[in-house]
Design a protein around this motif. Structure first.
Motif, PDB file in Angstrom:
ATOM      1  N   ALA A  17      27.927 -71.059 -11.397  1.00  0.00           N
ATOM      2  CA  ALA A  17      28.906 -69.973 -11.361  1.00  0.00           C
ATOM      3  C   ALA A  17      29.595 -69.972 -10.005  1.00  0.00           C
ATOM      4  CB  ALA A  17      28.211 -68.633 -11.615  1.00  0.00           C
ATOM      5  N   ASN A  38      33.338 -72.691  -8.328  1.00  0.00           N
ATOM      6  CA  ASN A  38      32.587 -73.227  -9.466  1.00  0.00           C
ATOM      7  C   ASN A  38      33.374 -74.349 -10.136  1.00  0.00           C
ATOM      8  OD1 ASN A  38      31.452 -72.220 -12.716  1.00  0.00           O
ATOM      9  ND2 ASN A  38      30.266 -73.320 -11.219  1.00  0.00           N
ATOM     10  N   ASP A  88      23.039 -63.389 -14.317  1.00  0.00           N
ATOM     11  CA  ASP A  88      22.732 -64.819 -14.190  1.00  0.00           C
ATOM     12  C   ASP A  88      21.831 -65.076 -12.995  1.00  0.00           C
ATOM     13  OD1 ASP A  88      24.059 -65.771 -16.413  1.00  0.00           O
ATOM     14  OD2 ASP A  88      25.910 -66.227 -15.333  1.00  0.00           O
ATOM     15  N   ARG A 105      22.305 -73.347 -14.812  1.00  0.00           N
ATOM     16  CA  ARG A 105      23.455 -72.441 -14.783  1.00  0.00           C
ATOM     17  C   ARG A 105      24.295 -72.794 -13.564  1.00  0.00           C
ATOM     18  NH1 ARG A 105      19.166 -68.683 -15.661  1.00  0.00           N
ATOM     19  NH2 ARG A 105      19.360 -67.590 -17.620  1.00  0.00           N
ATOM     20  N   LYS A 128      32.865 -70.407 -14.149  1.00  0.00           N
ATOM     21  CA  LYS A 128      32.423 -69.089 -14.625  1.00  0.00           C
ATOM     22  C   LYS A 128      32.217 -68.165 -13.433  1.00  0.00           C
ATOM     23  CE  LYS A 128      29.407 -71.594 -17.623  1.00  0.00           C
ATOM     24  NZ  LYS A 128      29.943 -72.716 -16.986  1.00  0.00           N
ATOM     25  N   GLN A 169      32.647 -78.534 -19.100  1.00  0.00           N
ATOM     26  CA  GLN A 169      32.243 -77.354 -18.338  1.00  0.00           C
ATOM     27  C   GLN A 169      33.471 -76.572 -17.871  1.00  0.00           C
ATOM     28  OE1 GLN A 169      28.943 -76.641 -18.235  1.00  0.00           O
ATOM     29  NE2 GLN A 169      28.817 -78.484 -19.488  1.00  0.00           N
ATOM     30  N   THR A 170      33.320 -75.272 -17.768  1.00  0.00           N
ATOM     31  CA  THR A 170      34.416 -74.448 -17.257  1.00  0.00           C
ATOM     32  C   THR A 170      33.877 -73.542 -16.155  1.00  0.00           C
ATOM     33  OG1 THR A 170      33.996 -72.808 -18.976  1.00  0.00           O
ATOM     34  CG2 THR A 170      35.742 -74.396 -19.408  1.00  0.00           C
ATOM     35  N   THR A 216      27.512 -63.591 -12.087  1.00  0.00           N
ATOM     36  CA  THR A 216      27.099 -62.243 -12.484  1.00  0.00           C
ATOM     37  C   THR A 216      25.707 -61.958 -11.925  1.00  0.00           C
ATOM     38  OG1 THR A 216      25.999 -62.914 -14.537  1.00  0.00           O
ATOM     39  CG2 THR A 216      28.378 -62.444 -14.668  1.00  0.00           C
ATOM     40  N   PRO A 267      35.947 -67.961  -9.334  1.00  0.00           N
ATOM     41  CA  PRO A 267      36.102 -69.196 -10.090  1.00  0.00           C
ATOM     42  C   PRO A 267      37.548 -69.677 -10.206  1.00  0.00           C
ATOM     43  CG  PRO A 267      35.021 -67.497 -11.428  1.00  0.00           C
ATOM     44  CD  PRO A 267      35.365 -66.884 -10.116  1.00  0.00           C
TER      45      PRO A 267
END
Length: 136
Positions: free
Chosen positions: A39, A15, A74, A37, A68, A65-66, A71, A43
């Protein structure tokens, strides 16, 4: 009648490159018409700085942005899940549209190698936007 806004989840392993560039393109091309979204299955600590530079060249800032963790929530909340090399770790939920984009990984690559990846992602995201937002 209320239309539900489509939601797209971009997934790659770290990601940090492909999925972040795709999310940046989708925000740029679709505005707030599509929920975005991204992910990763494992990550990274930060976004690939070469991916940030490549996107900056076309006027898109993804520095905020970082990476993630992916999940199930999501994934379940997304209309479309686009995977980019995360293999079998990406959860699948019935009724979702899934696409697997075969793209080179920008990790460890210089800007000259990342630009064509960025441009290919743009084309794929534009086609996705056209498909999601066409008035049928």
């Amino acid at each position: 009648m209320t239309e539900t806004k489509p939601s797209v989840l971009f997934v790659c392993v770290h990601n940090a490159g492909r999925s972040q560039m795709a999310a940046g393109w989708l925000r740029h091309l679709a505005g707030d018409a599509v929920e975005v979204r991204s992910a990763g299955s494992a990550p990274a600590e930060q976004i690939n700085p070469v991916a940030v530079d490549a996107m900056r060249e076309v006027g898109i800032d993804i520095t905020g942005q970082t990476p993630k963790i992916l999940t199930p929530e999501d994934s379940a909340a997304s209309t479309v899940v686009v995977t980019m090399g995360c293999g079998d770790v990406c959860p699948y939920f019935p009724g979702q549209r899934h696409e697997d984009w075969k793209l080179d990984d920008p990790a460890g690559q210089g800007i000259d190698a990342v630009r064509p990846i960025r441009d290919e992602i743009r084309g794929r995201v534009q086609a996705l936007v056209d498909d999601l937002l066409r008035g049928d």
